[in-house]
Enzyme design. Structure first.
Site, mmCIF file in Angstrom:
data_model
loop_
_atom_site.group_PDB
_atom_site.id
_atom_site.type_symbol
_atom_site.label_atom_id
_atom_site.label_comp_id
_atom_site.label_asym_id
_atom_site.label_seq_id
_atom_site.Cartn_x
_atom_site.Cartn_y
_atom_site.Cartn_z
ATOM 1 N N GLY A 10 7.798 9.976 -2.597
ATOM 2 C CA GLY A 10 7.324 9.563 -1.282
ATOM 3 C C GLY A 10 8.458 9.380 -0.295
ATOM 4 O O GLY A 10 9.639 9.559 -0.619
ATOM 5 N N LEU A 13 9.554 5.413 -1.562
ATOM 6 C CA LEU A 13 9.702 5.209 -3.005
ATOM 7 C C LEU A 13 9.360 6.476 -3.774
ATOM 8 O O LEU A 13 8.484 7.246 -3.373
ATOM 9 C CB LEU A 13 8.789 4.073 -3.479
ATOM 10 C CG LEU A 13 9.045 2.671 -2.932
ATOM 11 C CD1 LEU A 13 7.988 1.704 -3.462
ATOM 12 C CD2 LEU A 13 10.443 2.185 -3.282
ATOM 13 N N THR A 14 10.046 6.651 -4.891
ATOM 14 C CA THR A 14 9.718 7.701 -5.852
ATOM 15 C C THR A 14 9.087 7.031 -7.058
ATOM 16 O O THR A 14 9.721 6.231 -7.745
ATOM 17 C CB THR A 14 10.973 8.480 -6.272
ATOM 18 O OG1 THR A 14 11.477 9.181 -5.130
ATOM 19 C CG2 THR A 14 10.661 9.479 -7.369
ATOM 20 N N GLU A 76 0.056 17.094 -3.022
ATOM 21 C CA GLU A 76 0.029 15.630 -3.035
ATOM 22 C C GLU A 76 -1.384 15.062 -3.045
ATOM 23 O O GLU A 76 -1.704 14.160 -3.835
ATOM 24 C CB GLU A 76 0.786 15.096 -1.815
ATOM 25 C CG GLU A 76 0.828 13.574 -1.728
ATOM 26 C CD GLU A 76 1.596 13.090 -0.522
ATOM 27 O OE1 GLU A 76 1.717 11.858 -0.366
ATOM 28 O OE2 GLU A 76 2.079 13.923 0.266
ATOM 29 N N THR A 105 4.225 5.086 3.339
ATOM 30 C CA THR A 105 5.045 4.838 4.525
ATOM 31 C C THR A 105 4.146 4.870 5.760
ATOM 32 O O THR A 105 4.245 4.040 6.658
ATOM 33 C CB THR A 105 6.152 5.898 4.633
ATOM 34 O OG1 THR A 105 6.917 5.891 3.417
ATOM 35 C CG2 THR A 105 7.071 5.593 5.806
ATOM 36 N N GLY A 127 3.225 1.195 5.335
ATOM 37 C CA GLY A 127 4.307 0.398 4.780
ATOM 38 C C GLY A 127 5.580 0.485 5.599
ATOM 39 O O GLY A 127 6.338 -0.491 5.703
ATOM 40 N N GLY A 128 5.825 1.652 6.186
ATOM 41 C CA GLY A 128 6.992 1.791 7.045
ATOM 42 C C GLY A 128 6.908 0.885 8.256
ATOM 43 O O GLY A 128 7.921 0.313 8.703
ATOM 44 N N SER A 231 1.818 2.055 -2.526
ATOM 45 C CA SER A 231 2.864 1.109 -2.909
ATOM 46 C C SER A 231 2.920 -0.118 -2.007
ATOM 47 O O SER A 231 3.366 -1.187 -2.429
ATOM 48 C CB SER A 231 4.225 1.813 -2.893
ATOM 49 O OG SER A 231 4.246 2.901 -3.785
#
Length: 276
Positions: A10, A13-14, A76, A105, A127-128, A231
């Site tokens: 992502g 995060l991965t 995805e 994000t 999230g971003g 996430s």
């Protein structure tokens, strides 16, 4: 021995999913701005381990894995839906269709029925936004700290409610709804607000924008259930509460998965196992 690994790369995060020696589904994550660490971790396994890749930065990770011969790419959205289906079945949740809201994000919203899905909406709020606004307004950058402090904060004197606008008069809609995120902050200097209150209000803005858009999509598709994943929800009980309560308030059923940040990685992993 690990034979297959699912990786969702992502923007922030991965996420990684694999079955361990006891066939237990195991998860871990890395920061996506350090993909060399992901590559170094993969190097710990045998060369014949199969890797399912998905996510917006999957191509970037490929550049670190040029010597690996067992890479398999999955779109995805396909990976995410496959992972969600698996998680719902494991949790014993069965319904014919749903809106799936993936809060990474940014946020992507899909209509899902059976094995079919389509993207129906999305927003740059995610999230971003939570991390960025929190950093700009409080100087706090760490996700865990943002979550912990926001849980102790109050939005009551920072947000403006519908009832605040009507000053005790009868309101045309639910008076407890937010009329303006941060709308009350301009009435007194923002510096007087605690970091806890500001962070709680940022969480409120993110949660209400995402849930409002998801609910609109659910009404448009005539769907009861909204599955919220991503996430940004992991360990973030304040955000889950905001989204869950608002969704219920609008007569829709919110669903939160236990491992809600790993749907894409799970789907990528399952695609490899299916091929085998």
């Amino acid at each position: 021995m690990v034979h297959a690994i699912g990786i969702d790369v992502g923007g922030t995060l991965t996420k990684v999913a694999f079955f361990d020696d006891n066939q237990k589904l195991t998860f871990l994550y890395f920061l996506s701005d350090d993909l060399q660490r992901v590559s170094d971790w993969i190097a710990l396994f045998d060369d014949d381990v199969k890797i399912g890749l998905t996510g917006g930065r999957a191509e970037q990770l490929k550049t670190f894995l040029r010597c690996h011969d067992n890479l398999h790419y999955l779109v995805e959205f396909d990976a995410t839906v496959a992972g969600v289906n698996y998680q719902l079945q494991k949790d014993g949740k069965n319904f014919p269709d749903a809106v799936i809201t993936n809060i990474g994000t940014g946020t992507s919203i899909h209509y899902h029925r059976g094995d079919e899905h389509k993207r129906i909406s999305g927003t740059g709020i995610g999230g971003g936004t939570l991390l960025g606004m929190s950093a700009l307004m409080t100087g706090i950058h760490q996700f865990d700290e943002i979550v912990q402090l926001s849980a102790r904060g109050s939005r009551s004197e920072v947000d403006m409610l519908v009832s605040d606008i009507y000053f005790g008069n009868k309101t045309p809609i639910d008076g407890g709804l937010t009329a303006s995120n941060f709308g009350a902050a301009g009435l007194t200097p923002l510096m007087e607000r605690s970091k806890e209150d500001i962070l709680a209000t940022v969480q409120g803005l993110v949660g209400e924008v995402i849930s409002t858009l998801s609910i609109q999509c659910a009404f448009a598709e005539d769907v009861e259930h909204i599955v919220y994943i991503g996430s940004t929800l992991s360990g973030n009980i304040p955000l889950q509460n905001i989204i869950g309560n608002y969704t219920k308030r609008k007569n829709r059923t919110p669903i939160f998965l236990r491992d809600n940040g790993y749907s894409g990685a799970i789907g990528a992993l399952l695609s490899i196992r299916k091929e085998n």
